[in-house]
Design a protein around this motif. Structure first.
Motif, PDB file in Angstrom:
ATOM      1  N   ARG A  28       0.836  -1.211   0.000  1.00 29.94           N
ATOM      2  CA  ARG A  28       0.000   0.000   0.000  1.00 29.94           C
ATOM      3  C   ARG A  28       0.865   1.253   0.000  1.00 29.94           C
ATOM      4  N   LEU A  29       1.928   1.264   0.801  1.00 29.82           N
ATOM      5  CA  LEU A  29       2.816   2.425   0.809  1.00 29.82           C
ATOM      6  C   LEU A  29       3.486   2.605  -0.556  1.00 29.82           C
ATOM      7  N   LYS A  30       3.888   1.509  -1.163  1.00 33.23           N
ATOM      8  CA  LYS A  30       4.514   1.586  -2.494  1.00 33.23           C
ATOM      9  C   LYS A  30       3.546   2.212  -3.497  1.00 33.23           C
ATOM     10  N   LYS A  31       2.299   1.775  -3.472  1.00 36.32           N
ATOM     11  CA  LYS A  31       1.294   2.326  -4.393  1.00 36.32           C
ATOM     12  C   LYS A  31       1.044   3.800  -4.105  1.00 36.32           C
ATOM     13  N   LEU A  32       0.982   4.176  -2.836  1.00 35.05           N
ATOM     14  CA  LEU A  32       0.762   5.572  -2.479  1.00 35.05           C
ATOM     15  C   LEU A  32       1.937   6.454  -2.908  1.00 35.05           C
ATOM     16  N   VAL A  33       3.144   5.926  -2.829  1.00 33.23           N
ATOM     17  CA  VAL A  33       4.326   6.659  -3.315  1.00 33.23           C
ATOM     18  C   VAL A  33       4.266   6.775  -4.837  1.00 33.23           C
ATOM     19  N   GLU A  34       3.977   5.663  -5.516  1.00 32.55           N
ATOM     20  CA  GLU A  34       3.901   5.671  -6.990  1.00 32.55           C
ATOM     21  C   GLU A  34       2.859   6.652  -7.498  1.00 32.55           C
ATOM     22  N   ASN A  35       1.798   6.843  -6.735  1.00 33.21           N
ATOM     23  CA  ASN A  35       0.717   7.740  -7.149  1.00 33.21           C
ATOM     24  C   ASN A  35       0.858   9.153  -6.605  1.00 33.21           C
ATOM     25  N   GLY A  36       2.007   9.458  -5.998  1.00 37.46           N
ATOM     26  CA  GLY A  36       2.295  10.824  -5.581  1.00 37.46           C
ATOM     27  C   GLY A  36       1.581  11.283  -4.327  1.00 37.46           C
ATOM     28  N   ILE A  37       1.087  10.350  -3.516  1.00 33.72           N
ATOM     29  CA  ILE A  37       0.438  10.710  -2.254  1.00 33.72           C
ATOM     30  C   ILE A  37       1.501  10.937  -1.173  1.00 33.72           C
ATOM     31  N   PHE A  38       2.542  10.113  -1.192  1.00 30.46           N
ATOM     32  CA  PHE A  38       3.691  10.239  -0.296  1.00 30.46           C
ATOM     33  C   PHE A  38       4.960  10.361  -1.122  1.00 30.46           C
ATOM     34  N   VAL A  39       5.968  10.971  -0.535  1.00 32.04           N
ATOM     35  CA  VAL A  39       7.337  10.881  -1.037  1.00 32.04           C
ATOM     36  C   VAL A  39       8.156  10.217   0.062  1.00 32.04           C
ATOM     37  N   ILE A  40       9.214   9.569  -0.351  1.00 25.96           N
ATOM     38  CA  ILE A  40      10.128   8.941   0.601  1.00 25.96           C
ATOM     39  C   ILE A  40      11.289   9.898   0.832  1.00 25.96           C
ATOM     40  N   GLU A  41      11.567  10.163   2.104  1.00 27.35           N
ATOM     41  CA  GLU A  41      12.680  11.041   2.479  1.00 27.35           C
ATOM     42  C   GLU A  41      13.572  10.311   3.462  1.00 27.35           C
ATOM     43  N   PRO A  42      14.857  10.679   3.516  1.00 29.88           N
ATOM     44  CA  PRO A  42      15.755  10.057   4.493  1.00 29.88           C
ATOM     45  C   PRO A  42      15.276  10.338   5.914  1.00 29.88           C
ATOM     46  N   ASP A  43      15.473   9.367   6.779  1.00 27.69           N
ATOM     47  CA  ASP A  43      15.128   9.533   8.191  1.00 27.69           C
ATOM     48  C   ASP A  43      16.336  10.149   8.888  1.00 27.69           C
ATOM     49  N   PRO A  44      16.213  11.369   9.404  1.00 27.35           N
ATOM     50  CA  PRO A  44      17.370  12.001  10.046  1.00 27.35           C
ATOM     51  C   PRO A  44      17.824  11.263  11.311  1.00 27.35           C
ATOM     52  N   ASP A  45      16.950  10.416  11.871  1.00 28.32           N
ATOM     53  CA  ASP A  45      17.291   9.694  13.095  1.00 28.32           C
ATOM     54  C   ASP A  45      17.891   8.314  12.833  1.00 28.32           C
ATOM     55  N   SER A  46      17.851   7.860  11.571  1.00 29.68           N
ATOM     56  CA  SER A  46      18.354   6.521  11.277  1.00 29.68           C
ATOM     57  C   SER A  46      18.772   6.409   9.821  1.00 29.68           C
TER      58      SER A  46
END
Length: 150
Positions: free
Chosen positions: A58-76
């Motif tokens: 589901r997250l992959k689909k939401l990213v592919e459809n521009g609902i989310f972007v993936i960003e680096p985690d500053p804590d890890s």
């Protein structure tokens, strides 16, 4: 046996195309959790109790459809964050509409012990209303589809 879902991505209907992107309940619940401040896979998984493989798809689909972007985690360095895009942020109105409909039609009186409120005032949100261009409130039968530009 379940059949494969019909692809609505080319349908000549805004509702059908929207459902192609966010139409399953897990996707909307993931977005709901993001509005609540969750950004890490583990946070979504813990709060929803969703199987990791389903959450991942589901997250992959939401990213592919521009609902989310993936960003680096500053804590890890080993993980990343799922951040709502402006397109994803616009889903707030859909979530509020679903909340208000569910609040009215899916609970017995007194059963729901939480409320959706305005952050600054703490007051319950006003009921959403559909308005015409001139500001008139529209009812459930006061609109129709027509060809664009007609």
């Amino acid at each position: 046996m379940k059949g494969k879902r019909k692809d609505l991505g080319q349908a000549n209907c805004g509702i059908a195309r929207a459902l192609q992107v966010i139409g399953d309940w897990w996707s909307l619940l993931i977005v709901r959790e993001a509005f609540g401040g969750k950004q890490r896979f583990s946070e979504f998984q813990k709060s929803l109790g969703l199987a990791k493989n389903i959450l991942s798809s589901r997250l992959k689909k939401l990213v592919e459809n521009g609902i989310f972007v993936i960003e680096p985690d500053p804590d890890s360095a080993l993980s990343h964050l799922y951040v709502l895009t402006p397109k994803g942020e616009q889903l707030h109105i859909i979530l509020i509409a679903l909340w208000q409909w569910g609040e009215e039609h899916c609970f017995e009186p007194g059963e729901l012990d939480i409320a959706m409120v305005d952050k600054p005032s703490g007051q319950p949100l006003a009921k959403l209303r559909l308005l015409a261009q001139d500001g008139r409130a529209l009812g459930s039968r006061d609109f129709r589809l027509t060809r664009a530009g007609a």
